[in-house]
Design an enzyme around this catalytic site. Structure first.
Site, mmCIF file in Angstrom:
data_model
loop_
_atom_site.group_PDB
_atom_site.id
_atom_site.type_symbol
_atom_site.label_atom_id
_atom_site.label_comp_id
_atom_site.label_asym_id
_atom_site.label_seq_id
_atom_site.Cartn_x
_atom_site.Cartn_y
_atom_site.Cartn_z
ATOM 1 N N TRP A 343 0.835 -1.201 0.000
ATOM 2 C CA TRP A 343 0.000 0.000 0.000
ATOM 3 C C TRP A 343 0.873 1.256 0.000
ATOM 4 O O TRP A 343 0.411 2.348 -0.282
ATOM 5 C CB TRP A 343 -0.960 0.013 1.200
ATOM 6 C CG TRP A 343 -0.331 0.311 2.552
ATOM 7 C CD1 TRP A 343 0.790 -0.245 3.081
ATOM 8 C CD2 TRP A 343 -0.810 1.247 3.535
ATOM 9 N NE1 TRP A 343 1.032 0.262 4.334
ATOM 10 C CE2 TRP A 343 0.072 1.173 4.641
ATOM 11 C CE3 TRP A 343 -1.887 2.123 3.598
ATOM 12 C CZ2 TRP A 343 -0.095 1.964 5.788
ATOM 13 C CZ3 TRP A 343 -2.049 2.897 4.745
ATOM 14 C CH2 TRP A 343 -1.166 2.818 5.823
ATOM 15 N N ASP A 344 2.151 1.078 0.328
ATOM 16 C CA ASP A 344 3.103 2.192 0.319
ATOM 17 C C ASP A 344 2.958 2.999 -0.970
ATOM 18 O O ASP A 344 2.995 4.230 -0.961
ATOM 19 C CB ASP A 344 4.548 1.668 0.376
ATOM 20 C CG ASP A 344 4.822 0.741 1.556
ATOM 21 O OD1 ASP A 344 3.900 0.037 1.982
ATOM 22 O OD2 ASP A 344 5.968 0.710 2.028
ATOM 23 N N GLU A 482 -0.097 -2.961 12.409
ATOM 24 C CA GLU A 482 0.062 -4.420 12.308
ATOM 25 C C GLU A 482 0.416 -5.086 13.632
ATOM 26 O O GLU A 482 0.572 -6.302 13.684
ATOM 27 C CB GLU A 482 1.121 -4.734 11.246
ATOM 28 C CG GLU A 482 0.672 -4.328 9.860
ATOM 29 C CD GLU A 482 1.800 -4.341 8.837
ATOM 30 O OE1 GLU A 482 2.970 -4.473 9.225
ATOM 31 O OE2 GLU A 482 1.489 -4.198 7.633
ATOM 32 N N LYS A 594 1.543 0.457 15.955
ATOM 33 C CA LYS A 594 2.776 0.389 15.160
ATOM 34 C C LYS A 594 2.997 1.655 14.335
ATOM 35 O O LYS A 594 4.108 2.141 14.194
ATOM 36 C CB LYS A 594 2.735 -0.833 14.245
ATOM 37 C CG LYS A 594 3.993 -1.015 13.424
ATOM 38 C CD LYS A 594 3.950 -2.247 12.552
ATOM 39 C CE LYS A 594 5.239 -2.395 11.756
ATOM 40 N NZ LYS A 594 5.166 -3.461 10.757
ATOM 41 N N GLN A 595 1.921 2.135 13.745
ATOM 42 C CA GLN A 595 2.070 3.285 12.835
ATOM 43 C C GLN A 595 0.717 3.962 12.629
ATOM 44 O O GLN A 595 -0.313 3.416 13.017
ATOM 45 C CB GLN A 595 2.591 2.812 11.501
ATOM 46 C CG GLN A 595 1.655 1.854 10.795
ATOM 47 C CD GLN A 595 2.311 1.200 9.588
ATOM 48 O OE1 GLN A 595 3.268 1.700 9.069
ATOM 49 N NE2 GLN A 595 1.784 0.083 9.164
HETATM 50 C C1 BGC Z 1 4.654 -1.682 7.455
HETATM 51 C C2 BGC Z 1 3.680 -1.698 6.298
HETATM 52 C C3 BGC Z 1 4.443 -1.464 5.024
HETATM 53 C C4 BGC Z 1 5.585 -2.448 4.877
HETATM 54 C C5 BGC Z 1 6.442 -2.158 3.670
HETATM 55 C C6 BGC Z 1 5.725 -2.725 7.220
HETATM 56 O O1 BGC Z 1 6.636 -2.705 8.265
HETATM 57 O O2 BGC Z 1 3.977 -1.938 8.654
HETATM 58 O O3 BGC Z 1 2.698 -0.717 6.480
HETATM 59 O O4 BGC Z 1 3.579 -1.572 3.951
HETATM 60 O O5 BGC Z 1 6.412 -2.404 6.013
HETATM 61 O O6 BGC Z 1 7.014 -0.903 3.757
#
Ligand code: BGC
Length: 774
Positions: A343-344, A482, A594-595
């Protein structure tokens, strides 16, 4: 040649790294990597290294990780679990210098000086070194490398070498290292090699040419083997040897197709143009890109540099000419995440491309269109309808997330994101709509975008199931946070899903109005009838969002508020991520995020946060976030900027900037491109308050006190607009295109062709009054 080996003089355009340390080398190789969206190359030193191959390493490290990539060249390596990965192609930049029979190797003798510079303005990697061999010979080298932005098939290497002694037998060997590693050779001729991936049957062809001049006279190489050149000469102290090498690459996605003629043609046009022309065209292409996408910040040199670095890598990662590939989580700068697309791309990178480089945005979205069949298959496999995009995607649109990985203790950990992180489908839909709003690219919308919107909406309607409470729920998901898996009704997922369905209905109306025949053909093809559309309306009305209308607070997912409270700030000093420090179980039982999750929703759909909702939610969730992902800080910066907390926005922007710019070995696997896209968003969508989704181009700046001015350009529905924001005034210039409306701080004005508009910004106090009156 020497003049082209000098970096841009104007300050702020060049990143420099002096010396060598095994601890930071991998990160430097990522940070200074070159790319043009088709080819990628890590910034490994080309001379003085020993051979590299694939090997099991645990207690020693590779001194360097030279890697060249071709976008879209995926195959399934023999790993457990098996996961498609980018196959490295021949490392075409290695140069062996052999002096009186002894190879010059960086680790032997003394490296007196070693400097690498990334000249971001020109898009070139420059190196300079002086080495004294154990035999006491001092060699000095200068190098330039580039991957052409003007002709993406082409790479160029220039080297200038001087020795301090007469009579040394010099042998310079230029080869294609690692050639064919993991692929089977299908063709090896003098200047050409072609290799086929075993599983996917893709073919890559690489053609090369090399030459060497001594005091302007060229000397003939020996050609003992294809793609290998050996030049020999007796040295004279101070004599200049100038070496140049060209590479030309082509990829074919099916074995039946031969990419060799394309590689050969690219090599021929390059050799006949000569390296000076190649360099010049490349620099012009970078100039054009910088002119469209450059950002100027007056008053903050550090963030100015960080934004240049971000734009440098964003520009290097995309290829408007290839709509079969997208951008992996590390671009083409490293092996981490195997080149997979997350999704980045849609959430963190697309706004940049949509705003400044729409052709690149279109290709990236067409990649999702071409992989719709994979997304449909995934939805069906999971028992849903429509299109469920893979959480990790390679070339076909099939799910490629590894099902397990090894934990720090060597035990396998199940990875659930591939099964449960479904918000990706709405993220893709969002990027499609945003692109269409900002560009007005009707052809894309009619022929591809609308179908993505409809198929993702259809997925969500089947995913949001009506239950006994009369509501529709989306259970068993993972949201952007996550740390918490298998949760119900993640607010980000559900609100984005609701938006996705509503947007699809709107899109269908639009297509019906404007292209009625097309609309009915599309509906027929998708077997989309009125009953189903009614069900979508029902889903919009009844989907659970987690919003408490009394407090304005969203619950991140069902049950989040009841989890144990944890003071995340107590763990800020730990070098390890919080989930490693406190363990998985405790993390899952705590309110530690986490984010950006609800915070990302504020950024994407501010309309879902009425009145003071955005502030209420941000103040609630921001302290609970541990920023365990490189995506996180930038999104917090964007939202903090929108909420007028400039100090916090700047703090988070600096945090994001340091991810890849500090000598942080975490970038060993490649630069964190989503963080870089997020940094651009924090400045342009956050601080400048650019809105790409509105009826008009909207700007609502909130400039930090320490910034005197922020200037940039954007593309809006076929036009090019220059914008400059100071504390009390915005200047907009319509550089190219028809007159248009522009909305600054809530006031809509007309912008005439090739003219400028000054809009005085209300002081904060006045703005407050104006809002109250409104
Ligand atoms: C993040 C995801 C991201 C992925 C790739 C993961 O650590 O939690 O949101 O898409 O890394 O960058």
């Amino acid at each position: 040649m020497l003049e082209v080996l000098q970096p841009t003089e104007e300050p702020g355009w060049v990143l420099a790294h002096e010396g060598y340390s095994v601890l930071t080398e991998s990160a430097v190789e990522s940070r200074f990597a070159l790319g043009n969206g088709f080819l990628g190359m890590r910034a490994s030193r080309s001379t003085g290294r020993g051979p590299t191959w694939a090997s099991w390493l645990s207690y020693i490290r590779w001194a360097s990780w030279p890697r060249c990539y071709v976008a879209g060249l995926f195959d399934m390596p023999n790993t457990e679990p098996p996961v498609p990965a980018l196959v490295p192609v021949a490392d075409w930049s290695r140069v062996r210098l052999i002096l009186d029979g002894e190879p010059l190797v960086a680790r032997e003798g003394v490296m007196l000086y070693g400097m690498r510079r990334l000249d971001m303005r020109r898009g070139v990697l420059l190196s300079e070194w002086t080495h004294r061999t154990p035999a006491g010979i001092t060699a000095t080298g200068h190098e330039l490398r580039l991957l052409s932005l003007a002709d993406r098939a082409v790479g160029l290497q220039l080297q200038r070498i001087v020795l301090d002694r007469d009579g040394i037998e010099v042998r310079l060997e230029a080869s294609f290292g690692l050639a064919g590693l993991g692929m089977e050779p299908v063709r090896l001729e003098n200047d050409l090699g072609a290799w086929r991936t075993e599983g996917t049957g893709k073919v890559v062809a690489m053609a090369g040419a090399a030459s060497l001049c001594l005091d302007d006279a060229s000397i003939n190489p020996e050609r003992p083997f294809p793609l290998r050149w050996i030049f020999r000469w007796p040295s004279k102290a101070g004599q200049v040897a100038e070496f140049s090498r060209l590479v030309a690459v082509a990829r074919a996605d099916r074995s039946a197709e031969d990419p060799a003629p394309r590689a050969t043609a690219a090599l021929e046009r390059s050799t006949s143009a000569g390296w000076r022309a190649i360099l010049e065209r490349h620099e012009v292409a970078w100039d054009v890109n910088w002119s469209a996408s450059g950002i100027r910040i007056e008053g903050d040199d550090d963030l100015q540099r960080a934004l240049r670095f971000a734009v440098y890598h964003l520009t290097s990662a995309a290829n408007p000419d290839d709509d079969r590939v997208s951008i992996g989580a590390r671009g083409l700068t490293g092996d981490a995440y195997f080149g997979h697309v997350f999704w980045d791309t849609e959430t963190y990178l697309l706004p940049f491309y949509t705003a400044v480089w729409p052709d690149a945005a279109r290709s990236l979205l067409m990649y999702r269109y071409h992989t719709l069949s994979g997304a449909r298959a995934k939805a069906e496999l999971c028992g849903y309808r429509g299109a469920l995009y893979p959480w990790e995607s390679a070339d076909t649109g099939e799910e490629t997330t590894p099902e397990t990985v090894l934990g720090p203790d060597g035990k396998p950990i199940e990875i659930l994101t591939g099964k449960m992180e479904h918000h990706i489908s709405a993220d893709v839909a969002y990027a499609v709509w945003q692109y269409w709003r900002a560009t007005g690219d009707d052809e894309f919308f009619r022929d591809a975008g609308a179908e993505i919107l409809l198929e993702t909406a259809r997925f969500w309607a089947s995913r949001a199931v009506a239950e006994a409470d009369g509501r529709r729920h989306i259970r068993k998901v993972i949201g952007p946070d996550e740390y918490h898996e298998n949760v119900d009704d993640n607010a980000f997922t559900n609100v984005m899903a609701r938006w996705n369905i509503a947007c699809a209905l709107r899109a269908l109306d639009l297509v019906r109005q404007r292209w009625p025949e097309h609309a009915s053909a599309l509906q027929d093809r998708l077997a989309l009838d009125d009953r189903e559309l009614d069900d979508w309306r029902d889903a919009i009305a009844r989907i659970v969002t987690g919003l408490d209308t009394a407090t304005g607070l969203y619950e991140q997912f069902a049950g989040f508020h009841a989890l144990r409270q944890l003071n995340v700030a107590d763990y800020a000093d730990h070098a390890l991520p919080i989930d490693v420090v406190i363990g998985r179980e405790q993390t899952q039982g705590s309110q530690v995020i986490k984010q950006a999750d609800v915070v990302a929703l504020i950024a994407l759909l501010p309309e879902a946060f009425p009145e003071h909702g955005a502030t209420i939610n941000f103040r609630h969730y921001e302290p609970r976030c541990a920023h365990g992902s490189s995506l996180s800080a930038a999104m917090h910066a964007r939202v903090a900027a929108r909420l007028g907390d400039a100090d916090m926005a700047l703090r988070y922007m600096r945090e994001t900037a340091s991810l890849d710019l500090d000598p942080d070995p975490n970038s060993a696997g490649g630069i964190r491109i989503a963080g870089l896209g997020g940094l651009w968003q924090a400045a342009i969508l956050g601080i400048a308050g650019l809105n790409l989704m509105g009826e008009t181009l909207e700007l609502d700046p909130k400039l930090p006190l320490s910034w005197r001015r922020l200037s940039f350009k954007v593309r809006w529905q076929g036009r090019s607009v220059g914008l400059s924001v100071a504390a009390d005034v915005v200047e907009a210039t319509l550089i190219d295109g028809d007159p248009m409306d522009i909305t600054v701080a809530g006031l809509t004005r007309n912008l005439e062709a090739r003219s400028s508009l000054r809009v005085d910004l209300p002081s904060e106090a006045f703005r407050g009054v104006a809002e109250v009156c409104a």
